[in-house]
Design an enzyme around this catalytic site. Structure first.
Site, mmCIF file in Angstrom:
data_model
loop_
_atom_site.group_PDB
_atom_site.id
_atom_site.type_symbol
_atom_site.label_atom_id
_atom_site.label_comp_id
_atom_site.label_asym_id
_atom_site.label_seq_id
_atom_site.Cartn_x
_atom_site.Cartn_y
_atom_site.Cartn_z
ATOM 1 C CE LYS A 19 -3.994 -1.876 2.517
ATOM 2 N NZ LYS A 19 -5.050 -1.618 3.775
ATOM 3 C CG ASP A 63 -8.130 1.013 4.645
ATOM 4 O OD1 ASP A 63 -9.169 0.178 3.908
ATOM 5 O OD2 ASP A 63 -6.942 0.689 4.524
#
Ligand code: ATR
Length: 280
Positions: A69, A105
């Protein structure tokens, strides 16, 4: 008109454990979309080449997961504000030929709480356990929702300080021994550490000091009811498991790649739960 079928991927290393194909596969079927969502196991050494090759096709975009990520954040040409604040990208897509990255997220965390614990912002005071990548996303979500006082509590104080320094005023860093005092006026407690995961050490925190109106949330979803959430329920507090965040964070990616905003249904939750119960 885009070429059909539309193809998206999830890329990580390892990737076999990812539940994202179950989630997106469900939505593709539900909406009758001719498309696919495929696992790609790409090692850290191969990841930059994988990303650079995406412009040659065949994918419209995809999800990026552990351990890529933060590298993805550096490789994309353009980022949304969440990815910028968090320093990590979990969703990529193309816009006018440019590779864009976002982080869903924080959205997933807040959208899940909105759906199962409306009013979760409480008195604007939140305590976040942990200071890793997941904590960065949660703090971003809390700031977006204008929570005034966000306390990051971590075993290693220096990591909590690095995290709190990334954000504006209103985020502070603490060690675990400050918890009893911090909990006395906390109306939202979130575990972002891996503690409480199946096979690992439980998170043992004395919750008796939390106000009766507090919500306790865990990002761990295997097991669904972690020891922390069990304690919260025993104390009569609102407890929110980590599966909802996993489901909600998938929504923006699906919408970008396939053009339909999907819904997090109870049927989807049951399907993913059953898959989790099967193990790897
Ligand atoms: P992620 O990016 O998934 O959030 P991470 O960066 O490895 O994962 O962060 C894990 C978090 O869990 C950290 O806050 C870590 O504390 P340290 O910064 O002190 O390492 C916390 N954590 C993991 N295991 C722990 C344990 N046994 N006791 C206390 N904290 C723990």
């Amino acid at each position: 008109m885009a070429d059909r079928p539309l193809r998206a991927f999830v890329c990580g290393h390892p990737i076999a454990h990812s539940r994202s194909p179950v989630i997106h596969g469900y939505w593709l079927r539900q909406h009758g979309i001719e498309g696919s969502y495929e696992r790609r196991d790409v090692s850290p050494e191969q990841f930059a080449d994988f990303v650079r090759g995406l412009s040659d096709g065949p994918f419209v975009g995809g999800n990026i997961t552990i351990p890529h990520k933060e590298t993805a954040y550096k490789l994309v040409e353009q980022c949304d504000t969440a990815a910028e604040a968090i320093g990590a990208v979990n969703t990529i897509w193309f816009e006018d030929g440019r590779l864009c990255g976002g982080n869903t997220d924080a959205y997933g965390f807040a959208a899940n709480l909105d759906s199962v614990a409306p009013g979760w912002e409480g008195n604007g005071i939140a305590t976040v356990l942990g200071a890793g990548g997941a904590a960065r996303a949660i703090v971003q979500a809390l700031q977006q929702r204008e929570m005034q006082d966000i306390r990051v509590v971590n075993r290693t104080l220096s990591r909590a300080k690095v995290l709190s320094d990334r954000f504006d005023d209103g985020v502070s860093a603490h060690t675990l021994d400050a918890l009893p005092e911090l909990l006395s006026d906390t109306t939202l407690l979130i575990n972002t550490t891996s503690m409480g995961m199946a096979g690992g050490p439980p998170l043992q925190i004395e919750l008796s000091g939390l106000p009766d109106s507090a919500t306790v949330s865990d990002i761990v979803y295997a097991p669904l009811i972690t020891p922390l959430l069990r304690d919260a329920v025993d104390r009569g507090l609102k407890a929110v498991d980590g599966l909802g965040m996993l489901l909600h964070q998938a929504v923006p990616g699906f919408e970008r790649w396939f053009g339909v905003k999907p819904e997090v249904t109870s049927e989807l939750r049951e399907i993913v739960l059953a898959d989790l119960e099967k193990g790897h």
